[in-house]
Design a protein around this motif. Structure first.
Motif, PDB file in Angstrom:
ATOM      1  N   THR A  63       2.313   5.118   7.462  1.00 53.52           N
ATOM      2  CA  THR A  63       3.590   4.845   8.110  1.00 53.52           C
ATOM      3  C   THR A  63       4.703   4.726   7.083  1.00 53.52           C
ATOM      4  OG1 THR A  63       2.503   3.727   9.961  1.00 53.52           O
ATOM      5  CG2 THR A  63       4.825   3.215   9.589  1.00 53.52           C
ATOM      6  N   PHE A  64       4.428   4.068   5.957  1.00 55.83           N
ATOM      7  CA  PHE A  64       5.436   3.980   4.896  1.00 55.83           C
ATOM      8  C   PHE A  64       5.790   5.375   4.372  1.00 55.83           C
ATOM      9  CE2 PHE A  64       3.465  -0.390   3.852  1.00 55.83           C
ATOM     10  CZ  PHE A  64       4.236  -0.995   4.833  1.00 55.83           C
ATOM     11  N   ARG A  65       4.787   6.256   4.292  1.00 46.72           N
ATOM     12  CA  ARG A  65       5.062   7.628   3.872  1.00 46.72           C
ATOM     13  C   ARG A  65       5.975   8.327   4.875  1.00 46.72           C
ATOM     14  NH1 ARG A  65       1.106  11.052   4.143  1.00 46.72           N
ATOM     15  NH2 ARG A  65       2.259  12.537   2.879  1.00 46.72           N
ATOM     16  N   THR A  66       5.731   8.098   6.157  1.00 52.02           N
ATOM     17  CA  THR A  66       6.586   8.689   7.182  1.00 52.02           C
ATOM     18  C   THR A  66       8.006   8.142   7.082  1.00 52.02           C
ATOM     19  OG1 THR A  66       4.731   9.018   8.697  1.00 52.02           O
ATOM     20  CG2 THR A  66       6.927   8.958   9.669  1.00 52.02           C
ATOM     21  N   LEU A  67       8.145   6.846   6.870  1.00 54.74           N
ATOM     22  CA  LEU A  67       9.461   6.246   6.730  1.00 54.74           C
ATOM     23  C   LEU A  67      10.177   6.784   5.489  1.00 54.74           C
ATOM     24  CD1 LEU A  67       8.612   2.553   7.700  1.00 54.74           C
ATOM     25  CD2 LEU A  67       9.906   4.209   9.050  1.00 54.74           C
ATOM     26  N   THR A  68       9.421   7.012   4.429  1.00 61.01           N
ATOM     27  CA  THR A  68       9.994   7.583   3.206  1.00 61.01           C
ATOM     28  C   THR A  68      10.609   8.949   3.491  1.00 61.01           C
ATOM     29  OG1 THR A  68       8.461   6.400   1.770  1.00 61.01           O
ATOM     30  CG2 THR A  68       9.448   8.403   0.878  1.00 61.01           C
ATOM     31  N   LYS A  69       9.952   9.729   4.347  1.00 61.33           N
ATOM     32  CA  LYS A  69      10.467  11.052   4.702  1.00 61.33           C
ATOM     33  C   LYS A  69      11.708  10.962   5.578  1.00 61.33           C
ATOM     34  CE  LYS A  69       5.708  12.795   5.006  1.00 61.33           C
ATOM     35  NZ  LYS A  69       4.716  13.398   5.930  1.00 61.33           N
ATOM     36  N   LYS A  70      11.733   9.973   6.461  1.00 64.77           N
ATOM     37  CA  LYS A  70      12.764   9.927   7.492  1.00 64.77           C
ATOM     38  C   LYS A  70      13.987   9.090   7.143  1.00 64.77           C
ATOM     39  CE  LYS A  70      10.280  12.473  10.213  1.00 64.77           C
ATOM     40  NZ  LYS A  70      10.682  13.870  10.519  1.00 64.77           N
ATOM     41  N   CYS A  71      13.852   8.189   6.189  1.00 63.57           N
ATOM     42  CA  CYS A  71      14.981   7.315   5.841  1.00 63.57           C
ATOM     43  C   CYS A  71      15.872   7.967   4.796  1.00 63.57           C
ATOM     44  CB  CYS A  71      14.466   5.973   5.330  1.00 63.57           C
ATOM     45  SG  CYS A  71      13.657   4.980   6.591  1.00 63.57           S
ATOM     46  N   PRO A  72      17.165   8.062   5.040  1.00 63.56           N
ATOM     47  CA  PRO A  72      18.076   8.681   4.070  1.00 63.56           C
ATOM     48  C   PRO A  72      18.068   7.948   2.736  1.00 63.56           C
ATOM     49  CG  PRO A  72      19.140   8.373   6.209  1.00 63.56           C
ATOM     50  CD  PRO A  72      17.857   7.613   6.257  1.00 63.56           C
ATOM     51  N   GLY A  73      18.154   8.713   1.656  1.00 60.42           N
ATOM     52  CA  GLY A  73      18.307   8.127   0.329  1.00 60.42           C
ATOM     53  C   GLY A  73      17.031   7.752  -0.376  1.00 60.42           C
ATOM     54  N   PHE A  74      15.861   8.008   0.243  1.00 59.52           N
ATOM     55  CA  PHE A  74      14.610   7.646  -0.419  1.00 59.52           C
ATOM     56  C   PHE A  74      14.188   8.759  -1.371  1.00 59.52           C
ATOM     57  CE2 PHE A  74      14.639   4.025   2.165  1.00 59.52           C
ATOM     58  CZ  PHE A  74      13.721   3.133   1.645  1.00 59.52           C
ATOM     59  N   THR A  75      14.888   8.790  -2.495  1.00 59.56           N
ATOM     60  CA  THR A  75      14.584   9.708  -3.579  1.00 59.56           C
ATOM     61  C   THR A  75      13.299   9.252  -4.269  1.00 59.56           C
ATOM     62  OG1 THR A  75      16.003   8.380  -5.001  1.00 59.56           O
ATOM     63  CG2 THR A  75      17.012  10.306  -3.955  1.00 59.56           C
ATOM     64  N   PRO A  76      12.720  10.060  -5.156  1.00 56.14           N
ATOM     65  CA  PRO A  76      11.437   9.671  -5.773  1.00 56.14           C
ATOM     66  C   PRO A  76      11.396   8.287  -6.409  1.00 56.14           C
ATOM     67  CG  PRO A  76      11.834  11.994  -6.141  1.00 56.14           C
ATOM     68  CD  PRO A  76      13.081  11.460  -5.475  1.00 56.14           C
ATOM     69  N   PRO A  77      12.382   7.879  -7.221  1.00 53.37           N
ATOM     70  CA  PRO A  77      12.297   6.526  -7.784  1.00 53.37           C
ATOM     71  C   PRO A  77      12.383   5.445  -6.713  1.00 53.37           C
ATOM     72  CG  PRO A  77      13.865   7.875  -9.011  1.00 53.37           C
ATOM     73  CD  PRO A  77      13.540   8.631  -7.764  1.00 53.37           C
ATOM     74  N   ASP A 113       7.097  18.364  -3.392  1.00 63.38           N
ATOM     75  CA  ASP A 113       7.246  16.998  -2.854  1.00 63.38           C
ATOM     76  C   ASP A 113       8.656  16.453  -3.002  1.00 63.38           C
ATOM     77  OD1 ASP A 113       4.617  16.542  -1.888  1.00 63.38           O
ATOM     78  OD2 ASP A 113       3.913  16.264  -3.938  1.00 63.38           O
ATOM     79  N   ASP A 114       9.642  17.255  -2.647  1.00 62.48           N
ATOM     80  CA  ASP A 114      11.030  16.815  -2.704  1.00 62.48           C
ATOM     81  C   ASP A 114      11.288  15.743  -1.648  1.00 62.48           C
ATOM     82  OD1 ASP A 114      11.689  18.807  -4.676  1.00 62.48           O
ATOM     83  OD2 ASP A 114      11.586  20.283  -3.056  1.00 62.48           O
ATOM     84  N   PRO A 115      12.373  14.987  -1.787  1.00 61.06           N
ATOM     85  CA  PRO A 115      12.706  14.012  -0.742  1.00 61.06           C
ATOM     86  C   PRO A 115      12.866  14.710   0.609  1.00 61.06           C
ATOM     87  CG  PRO A 115      14.003  13.614  -2.711  1.00 61.06           C
ATOM     88  CD  PRO A 115      13.306  14.929  -2.923  1.00 61.06           C
ATOM     89  N   GLY A 116      12.647  13.959   1.660  1.00 58.47           N
ATOM     90  CA  GLY A 116      12.738  14.549   2.996  1.00 58.47           C
ATOM     91  C   GLY A 116      11.360  14.811   3.554  1.00 58.47           C
ATOM     92  N   GLU A 117      11.160  15.935   4.156  1.00 60.77           N
ATOM     93  CA  GLU A 117       9.921  16.219   4.875  1.00 60.77           C
ATOM     94  C   GLU A 117       8.653  16.092   4.028  1.00 60.77           C
ATOM     95  OE1 GLU A 117       7.768  16.602   8.128  1.00 60.77           O
ATOM     96  OE2 GLU A 117       9.941  16.457   8.075  1.00 60.77           O
ATOM     97  N   PRO A 118       8.621  16.559   2.775  1.00 56.32           N
ATOM     98  CA  PRO A 118       7.365  16.443   2.004  1.00 56.32           C
ATOM     99  C   PRO A 118       6.959  15.005   1.670  1.00 56.32           C
ATOM    100  CG  PRO A 118       8.761  18.168   1.129  1.00 56.32           C
ATOM    101  CD  PRO A 118       9.607  17.381   2.079  1.00 56.32           C
ATOM    102  N   GLY A 119       7.917  14.119   1.386  1.00 57.54           N
ATOM    103  CA  GLY A 119       7.554  12.727   1.160  1.00 57.54           C
ATOM    104  C   GLY A 119       7.540  12.223  -0.262  1.00 57.54           C
ATOM    105  N   THR A 120       8.113  12.923  -1.218  1.00 56.08           N
ATOM    106  CA  THR A 120       8.245  12.555  -2.625  1.00 56.08           C
ATOM    107  C   THR A 120       6.911  12.557  -3.365  1.00 56.08           C
ATOM    108  OG1 THR A 120       7.999  10.134  -2.544  1.00 56.08           O
ATOM    109  CG2 THR A 120      10.186  11.037  -2.018  1.00 56.08           C
ATOM    110  N   PRO A 121       6.943  12.721  -4.702  1.00 51.90           N
ATOM    111  CA  PRO A 121       5.701  12.730  -5.493  1.00 51.90           C
ATOM    112  C   PRO A 121       4.892  11.447  -5.350  1.00 51.90           C
ATOM    113  CG  PRO A 121       7.532  13.583  -6.778  1.00 51.90           C
ATOM    114  CD  PRO A 121       8.121  13.031  -5.515  1.00 51.90           C
ATOM    115  N   SER A 122       5.573  10.301  -5.327  1.00 51.28           N
ATOM    116  CA  SER A 122       4.836   9.040  -5.201  1.00 51.28           C
ATOM    117  C   SER A 122       4.151   8.946  -3.847  1.00 51.28           C
ATOM    118  CB  SER A 122       5.781   7.850  -5.409  1.00 51.28           C
ATOM    119  OG  SER A 122       6.895   7.930  -4.541  1.00 51.28           O
TER     120      SER A 122
END
Length: 450
Positions: free
Chosen positions: A49-63, A277-286
């Motif tokens: 769920t946190f991974r999904t929120l990471t994809k959907k919440c604006p501004g959740f860049t990799p760091p 794994d860019d921000p957005g749909e993929p969900g960032t490297p972390s």
């Protein structure tokens, strides 16, 4: 099972939540039993769920994303640690300022209820900008999971239920208050500070895309880390000096990127996009590293206690990895390959992946993958066979599950993907893996056991 209208996040969630609870041993109705008595699937689903929120919440860049995973992992562990007789709190081993008063364990607690409450509160605190649909989904997941735990845990008194939930909320809020002083609070609102002055000089980083006139999170390397002083102690030596001499090492490294990107094989192109794994749909490297950890935990049939420890280690490791990496990036302010290649080799050079808006050295993918690989190797073994299904449902890339014979095999492939994509020199890749490995090793020195 109660009937609810599920949105995209809850489609199969309730079935999973029911499975989490219904698979508990009969002893879970006993109070203050070990948290290891509980199945880990509830925790696994919260991290998905946190991974999904990471994809959907604006501004959740990799760091920013890595930081959230770090605090989520720590929160889960500190919530259940007093239900793990052979484990201890980490607060005295981490950077100063964290204070969590222990629960009164002469009273009764249900650690699954506490963990569920803590994870729901964590979602609300760190993803405060989540869209309304996601906020509803989180609330529904919290309620359904809690109700199932309560129904299976026959004999739970109202006082025990309330006390357990309150403990979970308390731990989440205490760790959140500590997080607000690390320098990254509300980082999703300030990814590109306009007051940052870009250093100017030969071989220095310059913006590579008109959309980004300032670099992303230039001050992230100054954040307080989970491990004391880990960013400073894992800094690499300076990269090879900039040169336009055709006989120089720098020139040869740039030529290597140019040819690797231009002549990438079909398989290398698949790898580049698979690990983008860019921000957005993929969900960032972390998020990808957390996904791998979750898959391994599920493969192992890990219980709640084991899952909490692994999420704490991986979460804090990848978070500190991004701080250490970003410190390197903005100390050295190293030029990106595309800038040099267009100047010296091919003015029309286009990379397979979009060059990220921040300096080159070291590679963030490499550092965080190296940290995750070390942590998972220490936990599950050096030669661990697994298949990564993180992108199995994607249609925009070839997300065919990929199999690996070790965690460092995945880390090295993730790191090399940046060469195939044309956005990193080989030195940043290799040094980044070593930098991450050091962070993972430091995480491994934390004393979880008494």
């Amino acid at each position: 099972m109660r009937k609810l209208q599920y949105n995209y996040l809850l489609g199969a969630v309730i079935l999973i939540a029911f499975t989490v609870i219904s698979c508990q041993k009969d002893t879970t109705s006993a109070f203050n039993t070990s948290a290891e008595t509980f199945d880990g699937l509830m925790a696994h689903h919260w991290f998905n769920t946190f991974r999904t929120l990471t994809k959907k919440c604006p501004g959740f860049t990799p760091p920013v994303a890595a930081r959230a995973f770090g605090y989520a992992g720590l929160t889960l562990y500190e919530t259940v640690v007093y239900g793990l007789p052979n484990k201890q709190s980490l607060q005295n081993q981490l950077s100063t300022g964290l204070k969590i008063n222990p629960p009164d364990t002469t009273l009764e607690y249900n650690w699954a209820i506490a963990a569920n409450a803590a994870m729901a509160e964590t979602a609300r605190l760190y993803y405060a900008n989540m869209p309304t649909s996601e906020a509803i989904a989180v609330a529904q997941l919290e309620e359904v999971t809690f109700n199932d735990i309560r129904e299976i845990g026959t004999g739970l008194s109202g006082a025990t239920v309330a006390r357990s939930k309150q403990w979970g909320f308390y731990v989440a809020q205490a760790i959140f208050e500590w997080s607000k002083t690390d320098g990254g609070h509300l980082g999703y609102t300030k990814n590109f500070p306009k007051d940052y002055v870009i250093p100017i000089g030969v071989g220095k980083w310059i913006p590579t895309f008109p959309k980004y006139l300032t670099p992303m999170q230039p001050n992230w390397g100054n954040l307080r880390t989970f491990l004391p002083n880990i960013a400073a102690s894992t800094q690499p030596n300076a990269p090879i000096p900039y040169s336009e001499d055709t006989a120089s090492v720098f020139y040869k490294h740039a030529k290597e990127v140019y040819l690797a990107a231009k002549d990438a094989t079909p398989e290398q192109k698949i790898i580049a996009k698979y690990w983008s794994d860019d921000p957005g749909e993929p969900g960032t490297p972390s998020g990808h590293s957390v996904s791998i950890a979750t898959q391994v935990l599920q493969k192992q049939g890990a219980n709640l206690g084991t899952s909490a420890e692994i999420y704490a280690k991986v979460g804090m490791g990848i978070s500190d990895a991004f701080v250490s990496c970003w410190k390197s990036k903005f100390v050295f302010n190293y030029m990106r390959p595309i800038s040099y290649i267009r100047m010296k080799f091919d003015p029309n050079f286009v990379t397979l992946l979009e060059t990220p808006p921040f300096p080159e050295f070291t590679s963030g993918h490499s550092v965080q993958s190296g940290a995750a690989a070390k942590i998972l190797s220490d936990a599950f073994g050096i030669n661990y066979l697994f298949t990564d299904r993180t992108h199995a449902s994607r249609t925009d890339i070839d997300g065919t599950p990929r199999s690996y014979r070790s965690f460092f095999e995945f880390a090295n492939e993730a790191a090399s993907s940046r060469l195939y994509g044309g956005i990193h020199f080989q030195e940043a890749i290799e040094v980044g893996i070593v930098q991450g490995d050091k962070i993972g090793a430091a995480i491994g020195k934390l004393k979880f056991s008494k």
